[in-house]
Design a protein around this motif. Structure first.
Motif, PDB file in Angstrom:
ATOM      1  N   GLY A  50       5.213  -4.975  17.635  1.00  0.00           N
ATOM      2  CA  GLY A  50       4.691  -4.578  16.339  1.00  0.00           C
ATOM      3  C   GLY A  50       5.739  -4.029  15.391  1.00  0.00           C
ATOM      4  O   GLY A  50       5.653  -4.233  14.178  1.00  0.00           O
ATOM      5  N   TRP A  51       6.747  -3.340  15.918  1.00  0.00           N
ATOM      6  CA  TRP A  51       7.713  -2.664  15.063  1.00  0.00           C
ATOM      7  C   TRP A  51       9.047  -3.387  14.926  1.00  0.00           C
ATOM      8  O   TRP A  51       9.892  -2.996  14.101  1.00  0.00           O
ATOM      9  N   ILE A  52       9.264  -4.430  15.704  1.00  0.00           N
ATOM     10  CA  ILE A  52      10.602  -5.024  15.730  1.00  0.00           C
ATOM     11  C   ILE A  52      10.976  -5.659  14.387  1.00  0.00           C
ATOM     12  O   ILE A  52      12.150  -5.621  13.983  1.00  0.00           O
ATOM     13  N   ALA A  53      10.020  -6.243  13.669  1.00  0.00           N
ATOM     14  CA  ALA A  53      10.350  -6.835  12.366  1.00  0.00           C
ATOM     15  C   ALA A  53      10.844  -5.757  11.398  1.00  0.00           C
ATOM     16  O   ALA A  53      11.847  -5.948  10.692  1.00  0.00           O
ATOM     17  N   TRP A  88       0.813  -1.223   0.000  1.00  0.00           N
ATOM     18  CA  TRP A  88       0.000   0.000   0.000  1.00  0.00           C
ATOM     19  C   TRP A  88       0.845   1.272   0.000  1.00  0.00           C
ATOM     20  O   TRP A  88       0.299   2.366   0.155  1.00  0.00           O
ATOM     21  N   ARG A  89       2.185   1.121  -0.132  1.00  0.00           N
ATOM     22  CA  ARG A  89       3.109   2.253  -0.223  1.00  0.00           C
ATOM     23  C   ARG A  89       2.957   3.201   0.972  1.00  0.00           C
ATOM     24  O   ARG A  89       2.716   4.401   0.828  1.00  0.00           O
ATOM     25  N   LEU A  90       3.129   2.642   2.171  1.00  0.00           N
ATOM     26  CA  LEU A  90       2.942   3.402   3.405  1.00  0.00           C
ATOM     27  C   LEU A  90       4.285   3.828   3.984  1.00  0.00           C
ATOM     28  O   LEU A  90       5.253   3.066   3.961  1.00  0.00           O
ATOM     29  N   ASP A  91       4.359   5.050   4.522  1.00  0.00           N
ATOM     30  CA  ASP A  91       5.512   5.424   5.334  1.00  0.00           C
ATOM     31  C   ASP A  91       5.271   4.946   6.770  1.00  0.00           C
ATOM     32  O   ASP A  91       4.241   4.310   7.058  1.00  0.00           O
ATOM     33  N   ASP A  92       6.194   5.254   7.675  1.00  0.00           N
ATOM     34  CA  ASP A  92       6.054   4.744   9.045  1.00  0.00           C
ATOM     35  C   ASP A  92       4.823   5.321   9.748  1.00  0.00           C
ATOM     36  O   ASP A  92       4.185   4.634  10.553  1.00  0.00           O
ATOM     37  N   LEU A 108       2.622   6.311  17.954  1.00  0.00           N
ATOM     38  CA  LEU A 108       3.649   7.274  18.338  1.00  0.00           C
ATOM     39  C   LEU A 108       5.020   6.867  17.813  1.00  0.00           C
ATOM     40  O   LEU A 108       5.821   7.726  17.421  1.00  0.00           O
ATOM     41  N   VAL A 109       5.297   5.567  17.818  1.00  0.00           N
ATOM     42  CA  VAL A 109       6.561   5.088  17.259  1.00  0.00           C
ATOM     43  C   VAL A 109       6.656   5.485  15.789  1.00  0.00           C
ATOM     44  O   VAL A 109       7.695   5.989  15.326  1.00  0.00           O
ATOM     45  N   GLY A 110       5.579   5.261  15.027  1.00  0.00           N
ATOM     46  CA  GLY A 110       5.577   5.626  13.618  1.00  0.00           C
ATOM     47  C   GLY A 110       5.743   7.116  13.405  1.00  0.00           C
ATOM     48  O   GLY A 110       6.504   7.561  12.529  1.00  0.00           O
ATOM     49  N   LEU A 111       5.058   7.935  14.209  1.00  0.00           N
ATOM     50  CA  LEU A 111       5.183   9.390  14.086  1.00  0.00           C
ATOM     51  C   LEU A 111       6.605   9.856  14.394  1.00  0.00           C
ATOM     52  O   LEU A 111       7.176  10.678  13.657  1.00  0.00           O
ATOM     53  N   ALA A 112       7.178   9.327  15.492  1.00  0.00           N
ATOM     54  CA  ALA A 112       8.537   9.724  15.863  1.00  0.00           C
ATOM     55  C   ALA A 112       9.543   9.287  14.808  1.00  0.00           C
ATOM     56  O   ALA A 112      10.484  10.023  14.472  1.00  0.00           O
ATOM     57  N   SER A 113       9.342   8.082  14.267  1.00  0.00           N
ATOM     58  CA  SER A 113      10.247   7.582  13.231  1.00  0.00           C
ATOM     59  C   SER A 113      10.184   8.458  11.989  1.00  0.00           C
ATOM     60  O   SER A 113      11.223   8.811  11.407  1.00  0.00           O
ATOM     61  N   SER A 114       8.985   8.834  11.557  1.00  0.00           N
ATOM     62  CA  SER A 114       8.852   9.696  10.381  1.00  0.00           C
ATOM     63  C   SER A 114       9.417  11.094  10.645  1.00  0.00           C
ATOM     64  O   SER A 114      10.047  11.701   9.775  1.00  0.00           O
ATOM     65  N   HIS A 115       9.230  11.590  11.862  1.00  0.00           N
ATOM     66  CA  HIS A 115       9.701  12.949  12.189  1.00  0.00           C
ATOM     67  C   HIS A 115      11.220  13.019  12.232  1.00  0.00           C
ATOM     68  O   HIS A 115      11.819  13.958  11.688  1.00  0.00           O
ATOM     69  N   TYR A 116      11.860  12.028  12.880  1.00  0.00           N
ATOM     70  CA  TYR A 116      13.311  12.052  13.043  1.00  0.00           C
ATOM     71  C   TYR A 116      14.043  11.285  11.945  1.00  0.00           C
ATOM     72  O   TYR A 116      15.283  11.308  11.893  1.00  0.00           O
ATOM     73  N   GLY A 117      13.294  10.592  11.084  1.00  0.00           N
ATOM     74  CA  GLY A 117      13.923   9.867   9.996  1.00  0.00           C
ATOM     75  C   GLY A 117      14.662   8.615  10.425  1.00  0.00           C
ATOM     76  O   GLY A 117      15.547   8.138   9.718  1.00  0.00           O
TER      77      GLY A 117
END
Length: 389
Positions: free
Chosen positions: A227-230, A39-43, A349-358
């Motif tokens: 959820g995010w470890i993989a 689905w071409r999703l970012d974090d 929140l993990v996804g938001l922080a990851s996208s914000h800080y790259g």
């Protein structure tokens, strides 16, 4: 009841069902890289998938309390297992809208089944609630460990859609068997004359409020890590497909081992001490995970984190139901709603922080902070229990 010979088969059936629930409950994390690519999703977009599932779980948890009170334990379970089967099967189809609806449906079904089964097993094991709930959640751990390996393996052999159908089919069988069961089970809400104002009075006690906050943070931390470890391991070592597919299994294997050991540990250590020790182990594991720059230390940290988190949720629920007795049936639904909220907010929140800080590493600081907050909350809870010396 617990001594009834007719209760045994249903209890066994529920434990088998909890294995399947463990597979479905942890399925989103291992398949997240696939869904993100499809689905071409970012974090941030991927984190929203966790929110969709957990929002469904919150609704299901709210409904479970109402349905238990009106119909007893079995009807919500039949509905939950049926919905879980349909939602899991539909997740294999391509359209994004259908996928999101399926993810929300799995969340709704988890909300219907997990609180109901936990409360039922607790009521069947008065006097040994902590051990019984740790054993029940051990069954969940078996599914959580096997799912991240089983589903990708089946997908490579028969395709993603067929692999999900293989998970859905036994869920239907469990639902049918539960529907045909006629075993006499405990009445969910025994204090029929209880009022909502009475429940509010119970909730405004320091113990109840602190426990609610702990459940929210605990499940949020657990969901964010598992959820995010993989995805984290995949980015750390893109060429090692085995490592990122095994990493979630190591996390859930840690939970499995911890819950298997909990009944034996409880013979020598009080419940509150065991939970506190587990939290320190979990925080240590998260530190190792974040500091690791190669696969080996990250996988070690993953396992330690799962091991430390293992006794927290089932033991906290056991202590809560023991503290409030029959009134617990009016309160546990709210706890599971908060658990669903934590599972929605923390991965998001993990996804938001990851996208914000790259960097996903920055996002995974969220569960580390959660672990530290858990220690503070549990220490405060222990202060409200002066009788447990």
């Amino acid at each position: 009841m617990v001594g009834s010979p007719r209760a045994g088969p249903v209890v066994l059936l529920l434990h088998i069902g909890f294995v399947l629930i463990g597979i479905v409950n942890t399925l989103l994390g291992p398949i997240l890289p696939l869904l993100s690519a499809r689905w071409r999703l970012d974090d941030a977009g991927a984190g929203a998938l966790f929110f969709a599932q957990s929002a469904g779980a919150m609704v299901g948890s709210a409904l479970s309390g109402i349905l238990i009170k009106r119909f007893g334990f079995l009807p919500p379970l039949v509905a939950g297992f049926g919905l879980m089967a349909v939602s899991t099967a539909c997740l294999g189809f391509e359209p994004w809208v259908l996928g999101v609806l399926s993810i929300s449906g799995t969340g709704l079904s988890l909300g219907l089944t997990i609180p109901t089964i936990n409360l039922l097993i607790s009521e069947l094991n008065i006097g040994r609630r902590a051990a019984a709930l740790n054993l029940l959640n051990l069954a969940w751990g078996v599914g959580a460990v096997s799912g991240p390996v089983l589903v990708p393996t089946l997908s490579r052999s028969v395709g993603f859609t067929i692999a999900l159908l293989c998970v859905a089919a036994p869920l239907i069988v469990i639902g049918v068997l539960v529907r045909r069961s006629s075993v006499v089970l405990p009445v969910a809400v025994k204090a029929k004359g209880a009022t909502s104002s009475g429940a509010i009075r119970l909730w405004i006690t320091p113990y109840a409020l602190l426990t609610a906050a702990l459940v929210f943070v605990n499940i949020g931390t657990e969901s964010a890590t598992g959820g995010w470890i993989a995805s984290y391991v995949q980015r750390l070592s893109p060429s090692s497909q085995l490592s990122w597919s095994v990493a979630p299994s190591l996390f859930w294997a840690g939970l499995l081992a911890g819950r298997a050991a909990a009944p034996f540990v409880l013979r020598r250590v009080r419940e509150t001490r065991m939970v506190l020790l587990g939290m320190f182990v979990a925080v240590s594991g998260l530190v190792v995970l974040l500091l690791g720059t190669t696969i080996a230390p990250v996988l070690i940290g993953v396992g330690l984190t799962g091991l430390g988190l293992a006794p927290v949720f089932p033991t906290t629920i056991a202590l809560f139901t023991e503290r409030f007795g029959h009134d617990a049936s009016r309160l546990t639904g709210t706890l599971f709603i908060l658990a669903g909220l934590g599972a929605a907010v923390f991965p998001w929140l993990v996804g938001l922080a990851s996208s914000h800080y790259g960097a996903l590493r920055a996002g995974l600081v969220v569960p580390l902070v959660g672990g530290l907050v858990m220690i503070v909350l549990h220490a405060a809870i222990m202060r409200t229990l002066p009788s447990r010396k």
